[in-house]
Design an enzyme around this catalytic site. Structure first.
Site, mmCIF file in Angstrom:
data_model
loop_
_atom_site.group_PDB
_atom_site.id
_atom_site.type_symbol
_atom_site.label_atom_id
_atom_site.label_comp_id
_atom_site.label_asym_id
_atom_site.label_seq_id
_atom_site.Cartn_x
_atom_site.Cartn_y
_atom_site.Cartn_z
ATOM 1 N N GLU A 277 4.791 6.041 -3.330
ATOM 2 C CA GLU A 277 5.462 5.547 -1.465
ATOM 3 C C GLU A 277 4.767 7.103 -0.781
ATOM 4 O O GLU A 277 4.944 7.994 -1.350
ATOM 5 C CB GLU A 277 7.153 5.978 -2.132
ATOM 6 C CG GLU A 277 7.862 6.321 -0.447
ATOM 7 C CD GLU A 277 8.828 6.986 -0.685
ATOM 8 O OE1 GLU A 277 10.479 6.774 -0.313
ATOM 9 O OE2 GLU A 277 9.579 7.464 -1.496
ATOM 10 N N LYS A 339 11.429 -1.694 3.077
ATOM 11 C CA LYS A 339 12.464 -0.971 1.708
ATOM 12 C C LYS A 339 13.917 -1.416 2.089
ATOM 13 O O LYS A 339 14.236 -1.447 4.332
ATOM 14 C CB LYS A 339 12.682 0.567 1.593
ATOM 15 C CG LYS A 339 13.344 0.774 0.939
ATOM 16 C CD LYS A 339 13.445 2.778 0.812
ATOM 17 C CE LYS A 339 14.366 3.387 -0.214
ATOM 18 N NZ LYS A 339 13.739 4.649 0.253
ATOM 19 N N CYS A 389 11.552 3.703 -4.280
ATOM 20 C CA CYS A 389 12.088 4.836 -4.207
ATOM 21 C C CYS A 389 13.258 4.171 -4.964
ATOM 22 O O CYS A 389 13.562 3.726 -6.644
ATOM 23 C CB CYS A 389 11.949 5.893 -3.333
ATOM 24 S SG CYS A 389 13.602 7.364 -3.519
#
Length: 511
Positions: A277, A339, A389
């Site tokens: 990321e 995301k 994440c």
């Protein structure tokens, strides 16, 4: 009297729950962690006699005490994150941890309240409805207000592989139900005698042995490791300190480090390379020079490269996204995933418009916008998905990806925020459960670790240490077969809710 045996038992449960998870705990604690709380909710006073139960408020407070210790012990690292990287004073950071633990603890508190009502109405046999109350409220903790399903009870068993295989059928909440059932049976046995005690313990032993035996056979079969199409993946762990990521003088070093490590991984056989990321020290689409260099790298090595980089959307309503880009071997962008589950207070400010009284703080914060679609990323003739994440802790998100056609689950993360705390270890363990649930290889690239490959049975094939520069290369497989859980979803949680509702209604009529 506010502090007594019941609160001591509740606090003990909270400590045992916290000790069920890494870095400092062991999964064995989970099998007895709820016993003290169940005893406290029954009104047990440490000696024989009628169980008086607990009034509603005290039941809630017992659950809250237990839950607050549970989450303070597992989420303590959030204080370090907001203090170190958010510039929040130490006292305020400690208060933040306490508030988070209280909020998370409110869900076990509601479960305790429900359990107490069931025990008060059904007597000691109500112990066996406690697992349903635990699972139902645990599920709501994972979905309410966006959810934060960190360290659920079932995930404590992901390294106990024979037991963890249950997740392929009933999901993580099914494992939670099993662990909670064993706890309830032990509590019941402690307060009964004779045949009732033997029956409770025998039921727990039989269910546990049957689950473990079936799980062992599933692992021994290992057919998922022979199916599908093989591909060698390269995971690049650059080990870039958080404070260095956006320093102007560090950008060249960071980028050339990733390029050199990628070349080395391909020389060792990697056919698909994954960076973590926010791995590029620039916004990919906004930096022509960096963008050209990365596209040229893919063309030169003739491999697809998946990496994280912020994405800015221009127009009448500008937006900023935490994104993952897939570059094909010909250098073109073939997929962008934005995301979906953002981190509260880290990537956006909840209820920002209402926090006008701290406007200097919130006005200086740039919110990310959430993505809205699970995007399939093409690697050759196959499709992969990624989670960015902490998104990987959401079972429903990964299930959604597999339903959409994902044959390989990947996740990219930057765990540098967490330092040398329990968080990287917890995060890797939570991600590993998704592999078992979906019957997919889980491939994880982390900036400072832990990077690794987990097979469809939850076995860690290869992993890095934290805070080391590492390029892992390992064979995985594209798989299309689906587990029972991927088809039925969280039926266990819905059944638990129905069981609680039915129990409360039926027992109310009896009383």
């Amino acid at each position: 009297m506010i502090i007594g045996l019941d609160f001591a038992l509740a606090l003990l449960s909270g400590a045992l729950l916290a000790l069920s998870f890494p870095r400092y705990g062991h999964p064995a604690f989970a099998w007895i962690a709820l016993v003290p709380l169940v005893l406290a909710l029954s009104g047990w006073r440490g000696r024989p006699g009628r169980l008086s139960g607990q009034p509603p408020l005290r039941s809630f407070l017992l659950g809250l005490a237990s839950g607050t210790v549970y989450f303070a012990g597992t989420l303590y690292w959030t204080g370090t994150v907001i203090h170190t990287f958010g510039g929040i004073p130490t006292i305020a950071a400690i208060c933040g941890v306490i508030l988070l633990a209280l909020y998370q603890g409110a869900f076990p508190a509601i479960g305790a309240l429900i359990s107490s009502r069931l025990i008060n109405r059904a007597g000691i046999t109500g112990f066996f409805l406690v697992p349903a109350a635990w699972v139902a409220t645990e599920y709501f903790r994972g979905v309410a207000f966006g959810g934060f399903p960190w360290v659920p009870l079932g995930d404590s068993q992901v390294t106990v592989l024979p037991v963890a295989q249950l997740a392929s059928v009933l999901g993580m909440y099914g494992v939670s139900l099993l662990v909670a059932f064993v706890n309830a049976a032990i509590a019941y046995a402690m307060l009964t005698a004779g045949r009732a005690r033997v029956a409770a313990l025998a039921a727990a032993v039989v269910v546990l042995i049957a689950t473990g035996a079936w799980g062992s056979l599933r692992i021994a079969d290992g057919s998922l490791t022979r199916m599908g199409t093989a591909i060698r993946v390269g995971l690049i762990q650059g080990n870039i300190a958080q404070e260095d990521k956006w320093k102007a003088g560090e950008a060249r070093r960071i980028f050339t480090t990733y390029i050199a490590m990628t070349r080395d991984a391909v020389r060792r056989g990697a056919e698909f390379v994954i960076w973590p990321e926010s791995s590029t020290p620039f916004m990919f689409e906004e930096d022509p020079v960096g963008q050209a260099a990365l596209r040229e790298l893919a063309r030169d090595l003739h491999v697809p490269i998946l990496f994280g980089s912020d994405q800015e959307e221009h127009g009448a309503t500008p937006a900023l996204y935490n994104a993952a880009f897939l570059i094909a071997p010909d250098g073109t962008t073939v997929g962008v995933y934005r995301k979906i589950h953002l981190v509260p207070w880290g990537e956006f400010i909840p209820l920002k418009r209402w926090l006008y009284f701290v406007s200097p703080l919130v006005d200086s914060f740039t919110d990310f916008s959430p993505g809205t679609t699970m995007v399939m990323l093409p690697v050759g003739s196959h499709f992969v998905s990624t989670a960015i994440c902490y998104e990987v802790v959401y079972p429903s998100l990964i299930r959604q990806a597999v339903q959409a056609g994902s044959e390989l689950v990947t996740t990219i993360t930057n765990d540098a925020w967490y330092g040398n705390s329990s968080a990287p270890y917890q995060h890797f363990q939570l991600a590993s459960m998704r592999a078992i649930e979906q019957g997919r290889y889980m491939v994880r690239a982390a900036n400072t670790g832990i990077s690794g490959i987990v097979d469809p049975y939850g076995r860690v094939v290869q992993q890095s240490a934290i805070f080391e520069q590492s390029a892992l290369v390992e064979q995985v497989r594209f798989l299309t077969i689906r587990t029972v859980y991927s088809k039925i979803g969280d039926v266990v949680a819905y059944a638990a809710m129905a069981m609680i509702a039915a129990g409360l209604i039926a027992l109310r009529k009896r009383n």
